[in-house]
Design a protein around this motif. Structure first.
Motif, PDB file in Angstrom:
ATOM      1  N   GLY A  80       0.746  -1.112   0.070  1.00 15.05           N
ATOM      2  CA  GLY A  80      -0.022   0.122  -0.015  1.00 15.05           C
ATOM      3  C   GLY A  80       0.783   1.321   0.039  1.00 15.05           C
ATOM      4  N   HIS A  81       2.097   1.190  -0.400  1.00 15.39           N
ATOM      5  CA  HIS A  81       3.033   2.601  -0.415  1.00 15.39           C
ATOM      6  C   HIS A  81       2.587   2.923  -1.785  1.00 15.39           C
ATOM      7  CE1 HIS A  81       5.961   0.062   2.397  1.00 15.39           C
ATOM      8  NE2 HIS A  81       4.789   0.339   3.093  1.00 15.39           N
ATOM      9  N   GLY A  82       3.039   4.363  -1.908  1.00 17.00           N
ATOM     10  CA  GLY A  82       3.213   5.000  -2.920  1.00 17.00           C
ATOM     11  C   GLY A  82       4.566   4.387  -4.073  1.00 17.00           C
ATOM     12  N   VAL A  83       4.372   4.174  -5.099  1.00 20.30           N
ATOM     13  CA  VAL A  83       5.195   3.846  -6.014  1.00 20.30           C
ATOM     14  C   VAL A  83       5.320   4.956  -7.410  1.00 20.30           C
ATOM     15  CG1 VAL A  83       6.136   2.064  -7.525  1.00 20.30           C
ATOM     16  CG2 VAL A  83       5.048   1.507  -5.556  1.00 20.30           C
ATOM     17  N   CYS A  84       6.590   5.375  -7.416  1.00 23.87           N
ATOM     18  CA  CYS A  84       6.788   6.354  -8.330  1.00 23.87           C
ATOM     19  C   CYS A  84       8.126   5.787  -9.364  1.00 23.87           C
ATOM     20  CB  CYS A  84       7.149   7.806  -7.708  1.00 23.87           C
ATOM     21  SG  CYS A  84       7.745   9.111  -9.053  1.00 23.87           S
ATOM     22  N   SER A  85       7.732   5.430 -10.565  1.00 23.52           N
ATOM     23  CA  SER A  85       8.827   5.150 -11.440  1.00 23.52           C
ATOM     24  C   SER A  85       9.256   6.347 -12.364  1.00 23.52           C
ATOM     25  CB  SER A  85       8.297   4.005 -12.253  1.00 23.52           C
ATOM     26  OG  SER A  85       7.121   4.338 -13.004  1.00 23.52           O
ATOM     27  N   VAL A  86      10.562   6.359 -12.359  1.00 28.21           N
ATOM     28  CA  VAL A  86      10.999   7.622 -13.061  1.00 28.21           C
ATOM     29  C   VAL A  86      11.829   7.092 -14.413  1.00 28.21           C
ATOM     30  CG1 VAL A  86      12.704   9.358 -12.830  1.00 28.21           C
ATOM     31  CG2 VAL A  86      11.393   8.950 -10.745  1.00 28.21           C
ATOM     32  N   GLY A  87      11.578   7.671 -15.437  1.00 28.28           N
ATOM     33  CA  GLY A  87      12.332   7.439 -16.473  1.00 28.28           C
ATOM     34  C   GLY A  87      11.642   6.199 -17.528  1.00 28.28           C
ATOM     35  N   VAL A  88      10.864   5.554 -17.147  1.00 30.56           N
ATOM     36  CA  VAL A  88      10.105   4.267 -17.777  1.00 30.56           C
ATOM     37  C   VAL A  88       8.718   4.693 -18.002  1.00 30.56           C
ATOM     38  CG1 VAL A  88      11.996   2.633 -17.058  1.00 30.56           C
ATOM     39  CG2 VAL A  88       9.838   3.188 -15.595  1.00 30.56           C
ATOM     40  N   GLY A  89       8.031   3.908 -18.779  1.00 31.89           N
ATOM     41  CA  GLY A  89       6.667   4.226 -19.199  1.00 31.89           C
ATOM     42  C   GLY A  89       5.927   3.570 -18.278  1.00 31.89           C
ATOM     43  N   SER A 166      -7.214  -0.668  -4.981  1.00 31.53           N
ATOM     44  CA  SER A 166      -6.760   0.564  -4.076  1.00 31.53           C
ATOM     45  C   SER A 166      -5.694   0.940  -4.096  1.00 31.53           C
ATOM     46  CB  SER A 166      -7.099  -0.143  -2.588  1.00 31.53           C
ATOM     47  OG  SER A 166      -6.380  -1.121  -2.532  1.00 31.53           O
ATOM     48  N   ALA A 167      -4.743   0.358  -4.858  1.00 32.87           N
ATOM     49  CA  ALA A 167      -3.278   0.586  -5.030  1.00 32.87           C
ATOM     50  C   ALA A 167      -3.028   1.491  -6.261  1.00 32.87           C
ATOM     51  CB  ALA A 167      -2.348  -0.434  -5.142  1.00 32.87           C
ATOM     52  N   ILE A 168      -4.149   1.650  -7.066  1.00 34.68           N
ATOM     53  CA  ILE A 168      -3.844   2.410  -8.321  1.00 34.68           C
ATOM     54  C   ILE A 168      -3.487   3.862  -8.366  1.00 34.68           C
ATOM     55  CG2 ILE A 168      -5.033   3.044 -10.838  1.00 34.68           C
ATOM     56  CD1 ILE A 168      -6.201   0.108 -10.577  1.00 34.68           C
ATOM     57  N   PRO A 169      -4.344   4.307  -7.247  1.00 36.66           N
ATOM     58  CA  PRO A 169      -4.066   5.745  -7.072  1.00 36.66           C
ATOM     59  C   PRO A 169      -2.764   6.257  -6.641  1.00 36.66           C
ATOM     60  CG  PRO A 169      -6.165   5.256  -6.433  1.00 36.66           C
ATOM     61  CD  PRO A 169      -5.389   4.093  -6.487  1.00 36.66           C
ATOM     62  N   ASN A 170      -2.134   5.190  -6.092  1.00 36.80           N
ATOM     63  CA  ASN A 170      -0.778   5.676  -5.518  1.00 36.80           C
ATOM     64  C   ASN A 170       0.426   5.277  -6.371  1.00 36.80           C
ATOM     65  OD1 ASN A 170      -1.995   6.206  -2.935  1.00 36.80           O
ATOM     66  ND2 ASN A 170      -1.895   3.906  -2.227  1.00 36.80           N
ATOM     67  N   ILE A 171      -0.006   4.962  -7.518  1.00 39.41           N
ATOM     68  CA  ILE A 171       1.213   4.699  -8.495  1.00 39.41           C
ATOM     69  C   ILE A 171       1.075   5.744  -9.506  1.00 39.41           C
ATOM     70  CG2 ILE A 171       1.939   3.186 -10.300  1.00 39.41           C
ATOM     71  CD1 ILE A 171       0.389   0.920  -8.919  1.00 39.41           C
ATOM     72  N   THR A 172       2.363   6.196  -9.650  1.00 43.96           N
ATOM     73  CA  THR A 172       2.530   7.386 -10.466  1.00 43.96           C
ATOM     74  C   THR A 172       4.195   6.930 -11.426  1.00 43.96           C
ATOM     75  OG1 THR A 172       4.034   8.581  -8.842  1.00 43.96           O
ATOM     76  CG2 THR A 172       1.728   9.196  -9.103  1.00 43.96           C
ATOM     77  N   HIS A 173       4.000   8.083 -12.399  1.00 42.16           N
ATOM     78  CA  HIS A 173       5.185   7.721 -13.198  1.00 42.16           C
ATOM     79  C   HIS A 173       5.495   9.302 -13.711  1.00 42.16           C
ATOM     80  CE1 HIS A 173       3.308   3.837 -14.310  1.00 42.16           C
ATOM     81  NE2 HIS A 173       2.232   4.433 -14.200  1.00 42.16           N
ATOM     82  N   THR A 174       6.972   9.170 -13.693  1.00 41.41           N
ATOM     83  CA  THR A 174       7.741  10.610 -14.106  1.00 41.41           C
ATOM     84  C   THR A 174       8.394  10.253 -15.510  1.00 41.41           C
ATOM     85  OG1 THR A 174       7.724  11.215 -11.882  1.00 41.41           O
ATOM     86  CG2 THR A 174       8.964  12.474 -13.554  1.00 41.41           C
ATOM     87  N   PRO A 175       8.238  10.943 -16.483  1.00 41.35           N
ATOM     88  CA  PRO A 175       8.943  10.769 -17.783  1.00 41.35           C
ATOM     89  C   PRO A 175      10.603  11.160 -17.743  1.00 41.35           C
ATOM     90  CG  PRO A 175       7.861  12.739 -18.062  1.00 41.35           C
ATOM     91  CD  PRO A 175       7.433  12.233 -16.872  1.00 41.35           C
ATOM     92  N   PRO A 176      11.551  10.672 -18.386  1.00 43.18           N
ATOM     93  CA  PRO A 176      12.937  10.984 -18.170  1.00 43.18           C
ATOM     94  C   PRO A 176      13.267  12.434 -18.397  1.00 43.18           C
ATOM     95  CG  PRO A 176      12.543   9.855 -20.306  1.00 43.18           C
ATOM     96  CD  PRO A 176      11.175   9.679 -19.607  1.00 43.18           C
ATOM     97  N   PRO A 177      14.339  13.054 -18.124  1.00 48.04           N
ATOM     98  CA  PRO A 177      14.446  14.418 -18.648  1.00 48.04           C
ATOM     99  C   PRO A 177      14.551  14.909 -19.898  1.00 48.04           C
ATOM    100  CG  PRO A 177      16.225  13.558 -17.024  1.00 48.04           C
ATOM    101  CD  PRO A 177      15.387  12.560 -17.428  1.00 48.04           C
TER     102      PRO A 177
END
Length: 352
Positions: A80-89, A166-177
């Protein structure tokens, strides 16, 4: 003689979030990396301390470090943690390994759901022919009894994780620079990443966030000017500031290919100074000779830095990692036994 009032023990488990527990070594709050054997080599803490970062280096053209990054993210989803992936789709999250035993759990929940459709008074009557003492009545309190919280789940690399709604709102993505910044511009290309992480930490709910940055500085994802020290080191400094500002709400895992950026360079050495733990995966260049055990290690594990000890935490040359069809784990390295030489000696001894 002075007397001190005896303090009653505090129930810490009831106040801690899911997937967090105090270390048995010094009481530091830790969370699992998703790989139980990796938790064991982090200075005996049994996990990654909250407010710290882990850098996984890998030499060669393999992507074993990607498995550890997916373990790290999958553990965050299940806890149930927030997961943020950086640089990947966004497709990267769909490739997370599945939980072991998830199919059996779904079948059990489905069977219980079908059982609830029966009238409650018939359900409590028991089987035909049984006595009153032999009838088992299931009460609501027994069904609602909480199971023991799992600190580290087991995963199967051949399966895919079924993400709970319930975990979908806590998953975010950030594009690469972005590459549209001119190389001579003073604008730091990593500023949007830091701003996104800071926004996650400053907005409710106040949960633990896991930031995953796989394949850092990969040329297919990061433009050439992102490797400039004035941009990259400022990014790691800002990331360290966020970790110290939110010591109980943020953990970070990064992977870096050593073939493109060797560890001997000054840039990688300074990056290791900014992170709290450094683990290197050194795959074998070629398969070892034929052994009695088909399941042989794929490479060595070197622990260059562990949380709380600073640089020089230990090389860990006696460790190896093994990747099977279903899982990834670290174990003590043992030289394999060569079978061909032993068989040749046996034949020479028999022929007389």
């Amino acid at each position: 003689m002075s007397f001190q009032r005896r303090r009653l023990p505090v129930n810490v488990s009831s106040t801690l979030p899911s997937g967090v527990r105090p270390s048995a070594l010094n009481g530091t709050l830790t969370t699992s990396t998703g790989c139980l054997s990796l938790d064991a080599v982090l200075n005996g803490l049994g996990g990654l301390p909250l407010g710290s970062s882990l850098l996984v280096l890998e030499s060669g053209t393999t992507d074993f470090s990607g498995s550890l990054a997916r373990y790290f993210a999958a553990e965050g989803v299940l806890q149930g943690h927030g997961v943020c992936s950086v640089g990947v789709g966004e497709a990267w999250i769909s490739e997370l390994p599945g939980q072991v035993g998830a199919d059996k759990k779904e079948k059990k929940e489905k069977a219980e759901g079908e059982r609830m459709q029966i009238a409650w008074r018939y359900n409590n009557m028991g089987e035909f022919g049984t006595g009153i003492k032999e009838r088992v009545r299931t009460t609501s309190t027994a069904k609602e009894k909480e199971e023991e919280e799992v600190y580290c789940h087991a995963y199967d690399l051949t399966k895919r994780l079924s993400i709970p709604p319930s975990a979908i709102p806590n998953i975010t993505h950030t594009p690469p620079p972005l590459s549209h910044f001119p190389p001579k511009s003073n604008t730091n290309p990593y500023t949007p990443i830091i701003a996104h992480i800071a926004k996650l930490l400053s907005t409710p709910p106040a949960i633990l966030h896991r930031v995953v940055i796989p394949n850092l500085l990969n040329p297919t994802l990061y433009p050439p000017h992102t490797t400039r020290p004035e941009h990259l080191l400022r990014f790691f400094h800002s990331l360290r500031v966020l970790l110290r500002t939110y010591p109980t709400r943020l953990v970070v895992l990064l992977t870096l290919p050593l073939d493109l950026y060797p560890r001997e360079t000054g840039l990688v050495r300074v990056i290791e100074h900014y992170v709290d733990a450094v683990v290197e995966l050194a795959p074998f260049p070629r398969p070892p000779p034929s052994t009695t055990n088909v399941d042989v290690p794929q490479g060595l594990v070197r622990v260059h830095k562990v949380p709380g000890s600073g640089a020089g935490g230990g090389e860990g040359g006696d460790l190896a990692f093994r990747v099977t069809r279903k899982n990834f784990y670290i174990e003590a390295f043992v030289l394999p036994v060569v079978v061909e030489e032993e068989e040749g000696r046996m034949k020479k001894d028999i022929e007389f």
